[in-house]
Design an enzyme around this catalytic site. Structure first.
Site, PDB file in Angstrom:
ATOM      1  N   SER A  86      57.684  38.223  -8.024  1.00 58.69           N
ATOM      2  CA  SER A  86      57.801  37.325  -6.938  1.00 58.69           C
ATOM      3  C   SER A  86      58.799  36.309  -7.285  1.00 58.69           C
ATOM      4  O   SER A  86      58.730  35.241  -6.414  1.00 58.69           O
ATOM      5  CB  SER A  86      56.341  36.643  -6.614  1.00 58.69           C
ATOM      6  OG  SER A  86      55.742  37.808  -5.939  1.00 58.69           O
ATOM      7  N   THR A 188      54.832  32.793  -6.477  1.00 59.58           N
ATOM      8  CA  THR A 188      55.749  31.784  -6.588  1.00 59.58           C
ATOM      9  C   THR A 188      55.473  30.836  -7.819  1.00 59.58           C
ATOM     10  O   THR A 188      54.460  30.488  -8.154  1.00 59.58           O
ATOM     11  CB  THR A 188      55.465  30.856  -5.568  1.00 59.58           C
ATOM     12  OG1 THR A 188      56.260  31.109  -4.289  1.00 59.58           O
ATOM     13  CG2 THR A 188      56.465  29.451  -5.619  1.00 59.58           C
ATOM     14  N   THR A 206      61.132  31.168  -5.679  1.00 60.59           N
ATOM     15  CA  THR A 206      60.500  32.325  -5.361  1.00 60.59           C
ATOM     16  C   THR A 206      61.333  33.563  -4.843  1.00 60.59           C
ATOM     17  O   THR A 206      62.430  33.131  -4.481  1.00 60.59           O
ATOM     18  CB  THR A 206      59.399  31.952  -4.425  1.00 60.59           C
ATOM     19  OG1 THR A 206      58.337  32.877  -4.055  1.00 60.59           O
ATOM     20  CG2 THR A 206      60.030  31.363  -3.144  1.00 60.59           C
ATOM     21  N   ARG A 216      63.917  35.605   6.846  1.00 63.68           N
ATOM     22  CA  ARG A 216      62.860  34.536   6.442  1.00 63.68           C
ATOM     23  C   ARG A 216      62.868  33.689   5.339  1.00 63.68           C
ATOM     24  O   ARG A 216      63.320  34.131   4.273  1.00 63.68           O
ATOM     25  CB  ARG A 216      61.419  35.412   6.260  1.00 63.68           C
ATOM     26  CG  ARG A 216      60.305  34.623   6.606  1.00 63.68           C
ATOM     27  CD  ARG A 216      59.659  34.254   5.042  1.00 63.68           C
ATOM     28  NE  ARG A 216      58.516  33.777   4.920  1.00 63.68           N
ATOM     29  CZ  ARG A 216      57.918  33.229   3.778  1.00 63.68           C
ATOM     30  NH1 ARG A 216      58.542  33.501   2.540  1.00 63.68           N
ATOM     31  NH2 ARG A 216      56.573  32.847   3.889  1.00 63.68           N
ATOM     32  N   VAL A 217      62.671  32.424   5.484  1.00 60.79           N
ATOM     33  CA  VAL A 217      62.573  31.463   4.559  1.00 60.79           C
ATOM     34  C   VAL A 217      61.087  30.781   4.294  1.00 60.79           C
ATOM     35  O   VAL A 217      60.577  30.685   5.609  1.00 60.79           O
ATOM     36  CB  VAL A 217      63.606  30.180   4.870  1.00 60.79           C
ATOM     37  CG1 VAL A 217      63.438  29.211   3.953  1.00 60.79           C
ATOM     38  CG2 VAL A 217      64.872  30.974   4.632  1.00 60.79           C
ATOM     39  N   GLY A 218      60.636  30.751   3.479  1.00 61.08           N
ATOM     40  CA  GLY A 218      59.053  30.236   3.431  1.00 61.08           C
ATOM     41  C   GLY A 218      59.257  28.653   2.950  1.00 61.08           C
ATOM     42  O   GLY A 218      60.292  27.873   3.303  1.00 61.08           O
ATOM     43  N   ASP A 219      58.252  28.382   2.607  1.00 58.54           N
ATOM     44  CA  ASP A 219      57.859  26.960   2.163  1.00 58.54           C
ATOM     45  C   ASP A 219      58.712  26.415   0.826  1.00 58.54           C
ATOM     46  O   ASP A 219      59.039  25.367   0.687  1.00 58.54           O
ATOM     47  CB  ASP A 219      56.359  26.538   1.962  1.00 58.54           C
ATOM     48  CG  ASP A 219      55.868  27.153   0.804  1.00 58.54           C
ATOM     49  OD1 ASP A 219      56.104  28.512   0.764  1.00 58.54           O
ATOM     50  OD2 ASP A 219      55.202  26.772   0.033  1.00 58.54           O
ATOM     51  N   THR A 239      51.882  27.123  -3.552  1.00 59.86           N
ATOM     52  CA  THR A 239      52.057  28.637  -3.780  1.00 59.86           C
ATOM     53  C   THR A 239      51.026  29.510  -2.576  1.00 59.86           C
ATOM     54  O   THR A 239      50.168  28.775  -2.171  1.00 59.86           O
ATOM     55  CB  THR A 239      51.690  29.280  -5.025  1.00 59.86           C
ATOM     56  OG1 THR A 239      51.974  30.780  -5.110  1.00 59.86           O
ATOM     57  CG2 THR A 239      50.380  29.072  -5.410  1.00 59.86           C
ATOM     58  N   GLY A 240      51.548  30.670  -2.266  1.00 58.67           N
ATOM     59  CA  GLY A 240      50.840  31.291  -0.969  1.00 58.67           C
ATOM     60  C   GLY A 240      51.571  31.298   0.256  1.00 58.67           C
ATOM     61  O   GLY A 240      52.808  31.222   0.181  1.00 58.67           O
ATOM     62  N   GLY A 242      53.556  30.604   2.978  1.00 56.38           N
ATOM     63  CA  GLY A 242      54.577  29.749   3.038  1.00 56.38           C
ATOM     64  C   GLY A 242      54.392  29.145   4.390  1.00 56.38           C
ATOM     65  O   GLY A 242      54.602  27.930   4.612  1.00 56.38           O
TER      66      GLY A 242
HETATM   67  N1  ASP Z   1      55.088  30.266  -0.906  1.00 60.82           N
HETATM   68  C1  ASP Z   1      55.924  31.781  -1.113  1.00 60.82           C
HETATM   69  C2  ASP Z   1      56.568  31.707   0.211  1.00 60.82           C
HETATM   70  O1  ASP Z   1      55.882  31.666   1.217  1.00 60.82           O
HETATM   71  C3  ASP Z   1      55.051  32.799  -1.568  1.00 60.82           C
HETATM   72  C4  ASP Z   1      54.419  32.772  -2.620  1.00 60.82           C
HETATM   73  O2  ASP Z   1      53.705  31.597  -2.991  1.00 60.82           O
HETATM   74  O3  ASP Z   1      54.282  33.790  -3.359  1.00 60.82           O
HETATM   75  O4  ASP Z   1      57.486  32.321   0.292  1.00 60.82           O
END
Ligand code: ASP
Length: 326
Positions: A86, A188, A206, A216-219, A239-240, A242
């Site tokens: 990841s 992440t 990540t 798509r863009v996450g947190d 993490t998790g 986003g």
């Molecule tokens: N936080 C990350 C995202 O949403 C994913 C992850 O933590 O694995 O892109």
């Protein structure tokens, strides 16, 4: 105006030396984390791959290096590891089979840099660092970020490994997308370091959620969501899923709660409480790590299986985080 300002600064609260403790919505809040101790240098990071990252970061700190160099060096380890599926090289792709990377970095002066939707560059964290150090901007995205990286001499690489491509092709058979995060599709790395001078920096990198929509863009690259540092107070990384972190600007929230008197553990628990309050949390994993200036830490997640690596007091070890659901 200046009278009012000086009243706020030195007035009632200043006179009694109190801090404003906000009304927390978390119901299960514990004041401290039993695994937390004081002391620095220290490094803390998300998930199992944090162990190797911590070693690299601590090496910098033990040699008298700065937290900002430690965090960059630390997270480069999983970025380069094809088994870390990841992050960076070997990261699971989006639904079109493209590996797109997000990362951010922040130092003790509040300087920060970030890249989002970057392809073909194994070390997005170092691109984020260069944006911070060498441009007037904070974030570059997509084609522009790639152009900048190539100009700065980063090699263009194919980041989709055979193993990741196989997983993607398996997924294509059903093509079912639920942004449910489980042990296989997250990881992440968020890493925070406190150096011998007591300065804090953070990094987060990540490939994002696997099978996400292209673009798509996450947190993780968003300063204040995936990671935030305020050297007067502490730092936090996430993490998790986003989207849940973005909706609550989790890392900034947690650092601000610590500024107002919450312990790192209380602040992380409140960060999760804000997610649980409005979102369908049962299907999502989100984990937070936070540290303060003394080297104390907090960790909290929605589900029980979030763990993290802590390098402090001469020992590097994995710890299971406490969680809202048990
Ligand atoms: N936080 C990350 C995202 O949403 C994913 C992850 O933590 O694995 O892109």
């Amino acid at each position: 105006m200046s009278n009012r300002r000086s009243f706020i600064k030195g007035g009632v609260l200043g006179a009694i030396g109190a801090t404003i403790i906000p009304k927390l919505i978390s119901t299960k809040t514990s004041k401290t984390n039993p695994n937390s101790q004081k002391g620095f240098p220290m490094v803390i990071s998300t998930w199992e791959h944090g162990m190797a990252a911590n070693v690299a970061a601590m090496k910098v700190l033990r040699n008298g290096g700065k937290a900002i160099d430690a965090v960059e060096n630390g997270v480069k380890i999983p970025e380069a590891d094809p088994e870390s599926m990841s992050v960076g090289l070997g990261g699971l792709p989006d639904r079109e089979g493209k590996v797109t990377l997000d990362a951010c970095i922040m130092d003790e002066t509040g300087n920060c840099g970030s890249v989002s939707f970057l392809q073909h560059i194994k070390h997005p964290i170092s691109v984020a660092r260069k944006i911070m150090d060498e441009t007037p901007h904070v974030m570059l995205a997509g084609e522009g970020a790639l152009k900048f990286a190539l100009e700065k001499g980063f090699p263009k690489e194919d980041l989709l490994t055979e193993k990741a491509e196989k997983r993607w092709k398996e997924w294509l058979k059903e093509s079912e997308y639920k942004p449910i995060i489980n042990v296989e599709n997250h990881d992440t790395i968020g890493l925070l370091a406190l150096d011998k001078n007591g300065d804090i920096s953070g990094a987060c990198t990540t490939s994002g959620l696997s099978w996400k929509m292209h673009g798509r863009v996450g947190d993780s690259p968003v300063i204040g969501a995936g990671m935030f540092v305020d050297n007067e107070v502490g730092g936090c990384c996430a993490t998790g899923v986003g989207e849940a972190v973005l909706k609550t600007l989790g890392s900034f929230l947690i650092v601000e709660l610590m500024r107002q008197g919450a312990s790192p553990q209380e602040a992380c628990e409140e960060g999760i409480a804000r997610i649980v309050k409005n979102q369908n949390y049962k299907d999502m994993q989100i984990g937070y790590l936070a540290i303060n200036k003394k080297g104390e830490h907090g960790a909290y997640a929605v589900h029980p299986w979030f763990n993290y690596a802590l390098h402090q007091g001469g020992e590097n070890r994995m710890i299971d985080a406490f969680s809202y659901l048990t």
